[in-house]
Design an enzyme around this catalytic site. Structure first.
Site, PDB file in Angstrom:
ATOM      1  N   LEU A  15       4.572  -4.594  -0.720  1.00  0.00           N
ATOM      2  CA  LEU A  15       5.570  -3.968   0.376  1.00  0.00           C
ATOM      3  C   LEU A  15       5.010  -4.308   1.760  1.00  0.00           C
ATOM      4  CD1 LEU A  15       6.319  -0.686  -1.476  1.00  0.00           C
ATOM      5  CD2 LEU A  15       7.921  -2.502  -1.028  1.00  0.00           C
ATOM      6  N   PHE A  16       3.720  -4.926   1.838  1.00  0.00           N
ATOM      7  CA  PHE A  16       3.464  -5.430   3.243  1.00  0.00           C
ATOM      8  C   PHE A  16       2.986  -4.360   4.185  1.00  0.00           C
ATOM      9  CE2 PHE A  16       6.840  -8.435   1.811  1.00  0.00           C
ATOM     10  CZ  PHE A  16       6.268  -9.189   0.966  1.00  0.00           C
ATOM     11  N   CYS A  17       2.484  -3.176   3.431  1.00  0.00           N
ATOM     12  CA  CYS A  17       2.119  -2.080   4.421  1.00  0.00           C
ATOM     13  C   CYS A  17       3.491  -1.741   5.421  1.00  0.00           C
ATOM     14  CB  CYS A  17       1.011  -2.326   5.290  1.00  0.00           C
ATOM     15  SG  CYS A  17      -0.603  -2.362   4.085  1.00  0.00           S
ATOM     16  N   ALA A  18       4.515  -1.826   5.295  1.00  0.00           N
ATOM     17  CA  ALA A  18       5.923  -1.589   5.795  1.00  0.00           C
ATOM     18  C   ALA A  18       6.870  -0.949   4.800  1.00  0.00           C
ATOM     19  CB  ALA A  18       6.186  -2.723   6.605  1.00  0.00           C
ATOM     20  N   HIS A  45       2.713   0.177   8.739  1.00  0.00           N
ATOM     21  CA  HIS A  45       2.204   1.493   8.816  1.00  0.00           C
ATOM     22  C   HIS A  45       1.222   1.554   9.915  1.00  0.00           C
ATOM     23  CE1 HIS A  45       3.033   1.530   4.250  1.00  0.00           C
ATOM     24  NE2 HIS A  45       4.079   1.488   4.680  1.00  0.00           N
TER      25      HIS A  45
END
Length: 462
Positions: free
Chosen positions: A383-386, A138
């Protein structure tokens, strides 16, 4: 360690060794013990490097040696201020050397990769078109709100990534400015992207390119000149220097032509009142133009220390040892049928020590909680900032999440989709061995403890 903080201490260059026998670099926290819900304590296995890597002991020692000499930079007449200014600017030169920057490039110190890319977004020329893959973190997916953005679908091979970009650039307005933003190594899959080829494609179509090296720089050497990128951004806290600083390095023209990212002292060269009561400002044209306010001297110096430490340790040896650890994890997980490793480019793709996976029948938060509470292993779930990338890899839309360990979704709640294990220069074999063993035991026998949902996350029931 020298007591003089004028320069980062140097160490002898490492001799190549067998990666299976290589000693990890010394990091803070390597001897920390944590309690287990099942009783007793165990040495903590920090396997969440992709979020924040532990500080190198070398970085901590360098910062401790400098701390008594701490002072304001650039505008102080006292000895400590002068010394701190020298240290700050030497750190800038160290980072430029670490990145193999071009002579005319600027190194701007920021707070993080996110801050660096938002700075670049703020200085884009009017009418700039931005091209970014949906696979980005992100930090590099979201800053371009004031530009015309084209989001590119996730490629399934490196060659397809280049082809996708070339097609998109061929359709753009050929006369206006354009920027391509791409990651060097995925924070979800760890896979290396074809940065040099993407840079060539961008330049062939009159566009510039910025490299998000947050996950690449801690694991592989990054050469601005060899990759032929226009800018590179990374964070200290992923480079074993977790003191809140980041870097944007690259071409100076867009940075010099734009208004300062922040207006204030340090960015301004001269300020004067006008006869009509207003204020005229002359801004710096150096990196200081975008470094208003009192800079994070400790954070900047720690980045320079980490750059020195990694260079002196030898990336060839660090990469070899990390490949050894990657093979251990991937081979171990491959022995568990319930585990599916997430990948864009396939099993043979080169990668860094970042591996995400899902486990059949397990809620990811429950699995990560059990690894922590029952084995003393720290990983990441979610979601790992993705978000777009993880959902593409899972082939699903946002889903709901049930209570801890529930394989079925409960209506109205969001899903935490995957588990991520990540490691690097400070990771010993024992940590990845314990992780693989824990995964196998949890899948085979289930959790030994009961867990409950608290504010959307699984925690041990006590």
């Amino acid at each position: 360690m020298s007591t003089c903080p004028n320069a980062v201490a140097t160490a002898p260059v490492a001799t190549p060794v067998d990666p299976a026998r290589a000693e990890p670099l010394a990091v803070l926290g390597r001897d920390v013990t944590v309690p287990l819900v099942t009783g007793g304590e165990v040495t903590y296995a920090a396997l969440d490097y992709a979020a924040s890597a532990p500080a190198l002991q070398r970085v901590w020692d360098d910062v401790a040696a400098y701390a008594p000499y701490y002072g304001s930079v650039h505008r102080g007449a006292g000895y400590l201020s002068q010394l701190s200014t020298d240290l700050f600017e030497q750190s800038r030169a160290t980072v430029a050397e670490f990145l193999d920057c071009r002579p005319a490039d600027q190194v701007v110190f920021t707070r993080s990769t996110t801050d660096s890319l938002n700075l670049l977004a703020a200085v884009l020329p009017a009418g700039c078109q931005v091209f970014v893959f949906e696979t980005e973190h992100h930090a590099s997916l979201l800053p371009w709100v004031d530009a015309q953005v084209t989001y590119l679908n996730a490629p399934r091979t490196p060659a397809q990534a280049v082809e996708t970009l070339e097609r998109a650039l061929a359709d753009r307005d050929p006369y206006g400015p354009a920027l391509v933003c791409v990651t060097g190594a995925s924070n979800v899959t760890g896979e290396l992207w074809p940065v040099k080829e993407l840079a060539a494609a961008a330049h062939a179509h009159g566009a510039r390119i910025v490299l998000d090296a947050a996950q690449l720089a801690p694991h592989h050497p990054v050469s601005v000149q060899e990759l032929d990128v226009d800018w590179v951004a990374f964070s200290g806290h992923k480079l074993y220097a977790p003191f809140g600083s980041g870097v944007l390095a690259g071409r100076a023209d867009w940075l010099q032509q734009a208004e300062p990212y922040l207006a204030g002292g340090g960015a301004s060269r001269k300020v004067a009142r006008r006869a009509d009561g207003g204020v005229d400002v002359e801004w710096h044209t150096t990196a200081a133009r975008h470094e208003a306010g009192s800079p994070n001297v400790i954070g900047v110096y720690s980045i320079a220390s980490a750059c020195k430490a990694l260079t002196e340790a030898g990336f060839e040896d660090l990469v070899a040892h990390e490949r050894h650890l990657i093979a251990k994890v991937r081979e171990g997980l491959a022995e568990v049928p319930a585990v599916r490793i997430l990948s864009l480019f396939g099993d043979d793709a080169p990668r860094v020590g970042v591996i995400s996976f899902v486990v059949d029948g397990w809620n990811s938060s429950h699995f990560a909680a059990a690894l922590s509470a029952e084995y003393g292993i720290g990983v990441r779930d979610g979601l790992f900032c993705a978000h777009p990338l993880v959902r593409t890899l899972l082939g699903s839309e946002p889903q709901a999440q049930g209570e801890c360990g529930a394989p079925e979704a409960a209506p109205g709640e969001r899903s935490l989709n995957a588990i991520r294990v990540s490691f690097g220069a400070g990771t010993p074999d024992e940590h990845v061995d314990r992780f693989v063993r824990a995964v196998k035991e949890l899948v085979a026998d289930g959790a030994k403890w009961q867990y409950r949902t608290e504010e959307g996350r699984c925690v041990p029931a006590v």
